[in-house]
Motif scaffolding. Sequence first.
Motif, PDB file in Angstrom:
ATOM      1  N   LYS A 283       0.831  -1.206   0.000  1.00 33.78           N
ATOM      2  CA  LYS A 283       0.000   0.000   0.000  1.00 33.78           C
ATOM      3  C   LYS A 283       0.869   1.260   0.000  1.00 33.78           C
ATOM      4  CE  LYS A 283      -3.994  -2.066   2.349  1.00 33.78           C
ATOM      5  NZ  LYS A 283      -4.872  -2.010   3.538  1.00 33.78           N
ATOM      6  N   ILE A 284       1.922   1.219   0.828  1.00 37.18           N
ATOM      7  CA  ILE A 284       2.834   2.364   0.886  1.00 37.18           C
ATOM      8  C   ILE A 284       3.506   2.574  -0.476  1.00 37.18           C
ATOM      9  CG2 ILE A 284       5.002   3.204   1.889  1.00 37.18           C
ATOM     10  CD1 ILE A 284       4.151   1.743   4.490  1.00 37.18           C
ATOM     11  N   HIS A 285       3.893   1.480  -1.117  1.00 33.60           N
ATOM     12  CA  HIS A 285       4.558   1.557  -2.418  1.00 33.60           C
ATOM     13  C   HIS A 285       3.662   2.250  -3.445  1.00 33.60           C
ATOM     14  CE1 HIS A 285       6.563   0.384  -6.116  1.00 33.60           C
ATOM     15  NE2 HIS A 285       7.577  -0.087  -5.412  1.00 33.60           N
ATOM     16  N   ARG A 286       2.387   1.867  -3.451  1.00 31.33           N
ATOM     17  CA  ARG A 286       1.448   2.456  -4.407  1.00 31.33           C
ATOM     18  C   ARG A 286       1.134   3.914  -4.057  1.00 31.33           C
ATOM     19  NH1 ARG A 286      -1.173  -2.687  -3.956  1.00 31.33           N
ATOM     20  NH2 ARG A 286      -2.627  -1.773  -2.465  1.00 31.33           N
ATOM     21  N   ARG A 287       0.968   4.181  -2.784  1.00 34.32           N
ATOM     22  CA  ARG A 287       0.560   5.526  -2.372  1.00 34.32           C
ATOM     23  C   ARG A 287       1.646   6.561  -2.629  1.00 34.32           C
ATOM     24  NH1 ARG A 287      -1.308   7.444   3.745  1.00 34.32           N
ATOM     25  NH2 ARG A 287      -1.520   9.671   3.232  1.00 34.32           N
ATOM     26  N   TYR A 288       2.886   6.203  -2.367  1.00 36.10           N
ATOM     27  CA  TYR A 288       3.980   7.175  -2.454  1.00 36.10           C
ATOM     28  C   TYR A 288       4.794   7.064  -3.748  1.00 36.10           C
ATOM     29  CZ  TYR A 288       3.041   8.239   2.436  1.00 36.10           C
ATOM     30  OH  TYR A 288       2.445   8.625   3.611  1.00 36.10           O
ATOM     31  N   PHE A 289       4.351   6.228  -4.677  1.00 38.85           N
ATOM     32  CA  PHE A 289       5.012   6.106  -5.985  1.00 38.85           C
ATOM     33  C   PHE A 289       6.524   5.887  -5.824  1.00 38.85           C
ATOM     34  CE2 PHE A 289       1.330   8.935  -6.440  1.00 38.85           C
ATOM     35  CZ  PHE A 289       0.583   8.224  -7.372  1.00 38.85           C
ATOM     36  N   LEU A 290       6.872   4.853  -5.075  1.00 42.22           N
ATOM     37  CA  LEU A 290       8.274   4.594  -4.761  1.00 42.22           C
ATOM     38  C   LEU A 290       9.049   4.124  -5.991  1.00 42.22           C
ATOM     39  CD1 LEU A 290       7.812   2.655  -1.394  1.00 42.22           C
ATOM     40  CD2 LEU A 290       8.329   5.096  -1.697  1.00 42.22           C
TER      41      LEU A 290
END
Length: 217
Positions: A202-209
């Motif tokens: 979820k963090i990866h998708r939200r913050y465009f890592l």
Amino acid sequence: MKRSEVIINFSLVFVDVLMIILGFVLAYYVRIDYSGFVPVKWVLPIQEYLAYIILFIPVWLVVFTVMGLYNFRGIASFVKEMGKVILAVSAMVSLMIIIIFFNRDQFFSRLIIIYAWLFVAVMVMVGRFAIRSLQRFLYKYGIGARRVLIVGMNKVAMELIEYIDDHKKLGWELVGIVDENKQKGEKVGNHRILGKIDRLKKIHRRYFLDEVWLTED
């Protein structure tokens, strides 16, 4: 691959081509206008000379690519990059000398070739220095930087955080940290804990890592 990295590398290609041509133009005119004790017997007009040079441009770009001068990931050290430029220019000028010799092209004097090696190397370095300086300037404000997440809070993580904060011009932007032993929202220096490992997707998708760094002692 980030759009900004693609733009920077296309800019490098454009500037390299421009500087290669400019280097040969300078070599041509220095040889013609400052012939000194070695008078010029005959060379092609500048238009035909340039047309001949431009035919070699795709080969120049292939050599530069093989030498790793179009690396999409971050910024290489200036000294290392300039070393590659000198090797690439030397290799390409040597190749041109061989081709000219076997084709018996008479309008390339030896001095033009020597001047071209010097001027092209210098001009390409100047062009790349300008592009890299602009890139580093933009990185300081997070423009085009690679967005990084650190997983695990330990000594290694602290060293990485400090290094990123002190070297923004290298092109990394720390988005936050994931750790099993800290609460979401907790601060580590200027950065926040974004959650635990189970929220990584979820963090990866939200913050465009762009990158996830796993740390361990």
